[in-house]
Design a protein around this motif. Structure first.
Motif, PDB file in Angstrom:
ATOM      1  N   CYS A   1     -31.836-101.004 -33.042  1.00 31.09           N
ATOM      2  CA  CYS A   1     -33.246-101.095 -33.376  1.00 31.09           C
ATOM      3  C   CYS A   1     -32.975-102.212 -34.814  1.00 31.09           C
ATOM      4  O   CYS A   1     -34.089-102.397 -35.275  1.00 31.09           O
ATOM      5  CB  CYS A   1     -33.629 -99.968 -33.665  1.00 31.09           C
TER       6      CYS A   1
ATOM      7  N   ASN B   1     -34.940-105.071 -33.831  1.00 32.00           N
ATOM      8  CA  ASN B   1     -35.903-104.837 -32.713  1.00 32.00           C
ATOM      9  C   ASN B   1     -37.052-104.246 -33.368  1.00 32.00           C
ATOM     10  O   ASN B   1     -37.023-103.169 -33.883  1.00 32.00           O
ATOM     11  CB  ASN B   1     -35.281-104.095 -31.575  1.00 32.00           C
TER      12      ASN B   1
ATOM     13  N   ASP C   1     -40.023-103.410 -31.459  1.00 36.40           N
ATOM     14  CA  ASP C   1     -40.807-102.928 -30.414  1.00 36.40           C
ATOM     15  C   ASP C   1     -41.137-101.421 -30.850  1.00 36.40           C
ATOM     16  O   ASP C   1     -40.381-100.867 -31.810  1.00 36.40           O
ATOM     17  CB  ASP C   1     -40.023-102.966 -29.129  1.00 36.40           C
TER      18      ASP C   1
ATOM     19  N   CYS D   1     -38.594 -98.691 -31.175  1.00 36.21           N
ATOM     20  CA  CYS D   1     -37.716 -98.624 -32.508  1.00 36.21           C
ATOM     21  C   CYS D   1     -38.451 -98.702 -33.752  1.00 36.21           C
ATOM     22  O   CYS D   1     -37.904 -98.786 -34.637  1.00 36.21           O
ATOM     23  CB  CYS D   1     -37.210-100.339 -32.397  1.00 36.21           C
TER      24      CYS D   1
END
Length: 928
Positions: free
Chosen positions: A516, A519, A521, A524
């Motif tokens: 993560c 990341n 998203d 995460c």
């Protein structure tokens, strides 16, 4: 001469070689035999010389435990090497041996226990309870009770069962009354045709097995019996004396063609016992010791006969169990085995009393060659689905999980479910694992693909571990939540996982992993933080509008709330007690109670304590939820005693407590649901039909057995204090179950009574207790006497006739003026045995004597009730879910047996040998 000498040496050497090879071959166990010396430390094993069977260490069959030896002073008296060592299990509530087997194969499994004071604590003779349990697979097999037991003697337990898979497990269960241990474990395969009443749902536990005739050795076993069954010698148990006669033959005794149910060894069938021709009957009575509870035993006797008399005799006899005819006018076949048993019909004959009575047209008295008795072991619990079980055990091995609770079957029995697992118990299906929580468990290495391959797994929490590498590219089967946060996972997230997340089918949590680092998203991010940040932003932007809307909305809802039923939508979560009770049952939250009762929709009972609601657990089991009234919570003194009492007692005639709710605004108890209500409702006409006489006696016996368990089997003894028909619940089969333990009190046997404020229900209250406040178990006996009178008469304990009258006084007046029939409930329609009615009335009046000393004990009550129910239905089972514990005969080489001979004149002679204590009392009777 030299050649001759060399030839002789060659022959001698060859013969020695053959002899050595013969011994070595004989030391090889028959196929399927497993011989384990528990606690044996030498990995090479040894050969038991008397048996010429190899025994090995138990290290490959069990996890955990500690090796010990009996004390040196007991070594010399040990009859075999297996007695000298043992393995104890001081840690964990369940520890299991796993033995390889063939699925659906029938086995005899034997465990032995020799204490030998290995721990130098003298636990078998210090006066305390020394008791632990055995499970065969996931079902209760039997208890091992070593209280007041000679530490040098051996107890053995045997069970005949069918292997549910490619292994069979034996588990030792810690009841908190002594550290479980085991000396040896032996597995013996049987022919599939043997013991045909044993199946996947029924196993049998050894009660007794005897061979008759004049036999020199006390135990006959392998190799005489190729299945290594233990056959005790009756002639050594009870030294033969007139009129007993021993028979034997050298002729072959064959099985009847097509009959191989038991395969009794030839050597056993070549011997028999009979009587002098002046005598007409023989009886065998095998009773348990005070250590064991035989009241709920269901027994199956098997009689083995063969006529081995040299002539062609006329020998015919009837076979009885107690007073019930089993087989009429039986005649043994000459030199052929007749094995007589009643299929799968288990009998309620707690003292195993059987008699063989000569018929009028017989010229000879009865004879018998061998005799077996087994007790029923119900295999009701289902093992975890094999696929789930295999995968979770592989996971356990891969991650080296040494948790103490991860022993035996993962999901079954429910009381011993592995820590961190949640299982789904659908009716008639093997339990499935639906949740695995291994958060903060120190897991290292890669993420196991096995998790994703579990077809029923819905929730997997592996957060806060040290998992490394990438998530495997594998399509989850049924996973809904996958929490891998705070590990060391890196690499790309597989498309198979992302597709599930994007479709809204999987809640993935990866925050705190290297994967993560770049990341952003949702999986995460810290969802809680994000949610809070978003909320703050929304409030900052539209605070005036939202605030006004919320205030208006809250005002309207508040008005509607108080207009309707107040308190229904209150947030009870804030009132949950932070410290739970230290008991091993489920704690429900108030929110869970609302869910299982469908928002407290269905009321099934009311009382001064509050309201009882019908509910359904997640697995479909029906429950009754007793919720105390909020106004009584502060002064409620009954809640804690009832929870603590019911969490400790387990008996088929005591209600099962599934769990509790401990909330400052709501106290509740969750019980098994009893669909037939309580006895008071039925006796007062609340059921669709009236109970017949036999049903009433069965319910009375059920209640008496529950009370006896509280009085005699609990340590310390428990006095219920509120025995009444309203507290006797009935399951769908009209099995009586005692409930409502809010007034229960426990006291030590060292005291004959305890002083307490009088409590109970009007009409049921013991007058001596009410006057003196001295509480004893006889307080419950008085209340039970009132219950018995209600069962007989159908009348409440206090009623108008035309003036207020107490039920015992009403019965006395009716009998004084008329006959016993005047007190019988009119709904019985005179369908009862008059002598039975008279006896039960007499028992009830004994129970309600004013002086406690004049009342019988509950054990005496049960004994008298059973006289009038000689043929208790073998399939009358409790549907309450209470574990049904069954205790069978503990076995040892006895040092005392008793034989009694009596004739028609009732003059008898008794013979005794030296007594040093034992588990069984064997009596033999014969009569003219």
């Amino acid at each position: 001469m030299a050649i001759s000498f060399t030839t002789k040496l060659t022959w001698i050497f060859a013969l020695l070689l053959i002899l050595v090879r013969t011994i070595q071959v004989r030391a090889q166990p028959p196929p399927g035999f497993i011989n384990i010396d528990c606690g044996w430390k030498n990995s090479s094993g040894y050969v038991d010389q008397p048996l010429v069977l190899p025994y090995s260490s138990d290290g490959d069959y069990v996890e955990g435990g500690m090796n010990h030896e009996m004390l040196p002073e007991f070594m010399a008296d040990a009859s075999n090497e297996q007695q000298k060592t043992l393995r104890s299990f001081p840690d964990g509530s369940r520890n299991c041996y796993t033995l390889p087997s063939n699925i659906s194969k029938k086995y005899l499994l034997r465990a032995t226990f020799t204490y030998g004071n290995y721990d130098r604590l003298n636990k078998t003779l210090d006066g305390s309870l020394f008791l632990f349990g055995l499970h065969i697979g996931v079902n209760f097999w039997e208890a091992v009770n070593l209280s007041n037991w000679d530490p040098s003697l051996t107890v053995w337990k045997e069970v005949i069962t069918i292997a549910p898979s490619n292994f069979v497990s034996v588990c030792l269960i810690n009841f908190g009354s002594g550290i479980p241990f085991i000396s040896s474990l032996e597995l013996r395969p049987l022919e599939d045709t043997m013991y045909p009443f044993v199946n996947t749902s029924v196993s049998v536990s050894y009660f007794k097995r005897y061979r008759f005739g004049n036999v020199a050795e006390y135990i006959t076993r392998y190799p005489t019996d190729s299945y290594d069954r233990f056959w005790e010698s009756w002639s050594l148990a009870v030294p033969y004396s007139y009129p007993w006669i021993s028979l034997n033959t050298t002729n072959k005794v064959e099985s009847i063609p097509g009959s191989d149910d038991f395969n009794v060894p030839l050597a056993i069938m070549q011997n028999a016992s009979t009587l002098d021709t002046n005598y007409s009957f023989m009886a065998v009575a095998v009773a348990t010791s005070p250590n064991l509870d035989a009241k709920s035993l269901q027994l199956l006797p098997i009689f083995h006969f063969a006529e081995i008399n040299g002539s062609n005799p006329n020998r015919r006899f009837d076979i009885y169990s107690a007073e019930d005819m089993l087989f009429r006018d039986f005649s043994p076949s000459r030199f052929q085995v007749d094995s007589m048993y009643k299929g799968g019909e288990f009998l309620r004959n707690a003292y195993a009393y059987f008699s063989l009575n000569k018929t009028a047209n017989s010229s000879l008295p009865p004879s018998i060659n061998a005799f077996e008795v087994y007790s029923l072991v119900r295999m009701q619990n289902l093992t975890t689905d094999s696929d789930d079980a295999n995968k979770i055990k592989e996971i356990k091995t891969q991650y080296n999980l040494g948790r103490l609770s991860w022993k035996g079957d993962p999901c079954s029995p429910r009381n011993y479910i592995w820590e961190g697992l949640t299982c789904d118990y659908k009716s008639l299906q093997n339990p499935r694992i639906v949740t695995i929580n291994l958060s903060s468990s120190g897991l290292g290495g890669g993420f196991a693909r096995l998790f994703l391959n579990m077809t029923s797994l819905e929730n997997l929490d592996l957060s806060h571990n040290n998992l490394t590498g990438a998530i495997p590219d594998y399509q989850p089967k049924s996973l809904k939540v996958l929490d891998l946060s705070n590990n060391k996972l890196d690499g790309p997230i597989p498309d198979s996982i992302l597709q599930q997340v994007q479709a809204g089918l999987l809640d993935l949590r990866l925050v705190g992993n290297p994967v993560c680092s770049n990341n952003k998203d949702v999986y995460c991010s810290d969802k809680t933080t994000k949610k809070n940040t978003t909320s703050v932003l929304l409030i900052a932007v539209i605070v005036p509008v939202v605030l006004i809307s919320l205030l208006v909305g809250m005002f309207i809802l508040w008005k509607l709330y108080w207009k309707g039923k107040s308190g229904d939508n209150e947030d009870y979560a804030m009132y949950e007690e932070e410290t739970p009770l230290h008991i091993d049952i489920r704690r429900f939250t108030y929110a869970e109670l609302k869910l299982i009762t469908n928002n407290f929709k269905s009321i099934v009972g009311k009382g001064g304590f509050g309201i009882v609601y019908h509910g359904t657990l997640e697995n479909g089991d029906e429950v009754a939820v007793k919720v105390l009234m909020e106004t009584s919570i502060d002064e409620s003194t009954d809640f804690l005693p009832e929870v603590q009492t019911l969490s400790k007692v387990h008996h088929k005639n005591l209600v099962t407590l599934q769990g509790y709710c401990q909330n400052k605004k709501c106290l509740a108890l969750v019980y098994d649901f009893m669909p037939r209500g309580n006895l008071q409702q039925i006796l007062r006409g609340g059921d669709i039909y009236s109970l017949d006489w036999e049903q009433r006696l069965h319910i009375a016996l059920d209640a008496a057995q529950g009370l006896e368990y509280l009085h005699e089997s609990c340590t310390p003894s428990i006095v219920h204090r509120d025995v009444k028909t309203a507290n006797i619940l009935l399951d769908k089969n009209l099995v009586g179950v005692i409930s409502d333990f809010g007034l229960s009190r426990a006291f030590n046997d060292a005291y004959t009574h305890i002083s307490t404020v009088a409590a109970g229900t009007l009409g049921y209250l013991d007058p001596e207790y009410h006057a003196t406040f001295q509480l004893t178990v006889k307080t419950d006996v008085y209340s039970f006497g009132i219950v018995l009178l209600e069962i007989i008469t159908g009348q409440p304990p206090v009623f108008n006739d035309p003036q207020t009258v107490h039920l015992p006084n009403w019965v006395r007046q009716k009998i004084a003026k008329g006959s016993i029939h005047d007190v019988a409930d009119k709904r019985l329609l005179d369908q009862y045995d008059a002598s039975s009615l008279e006896s039960v009335i007499d028992l009830a009046m004994n129970c309600v004597e004013n002086a406690a000393i004049d009342r019988p004990s509950m054990t005496e009550v049960i004994s008298r009730l059973r006289v009038w129910l000689p043929a208790l239905s073998s399939d009358k089972q409790s549907a309450s879910g209470t574990p049904r514990r069954k205790y069978s005969m503990d076995s040892e080489i006895p040092k005392q047996f008793q034989m009694m001979i009596s004739g028609v004149s009732n003059e008898g002679t008794s013979f005794q040998s030296g007594y040093t204590g034992g588990l069984t009392e064997i009596s033999m009777f014969s009569g003219r």
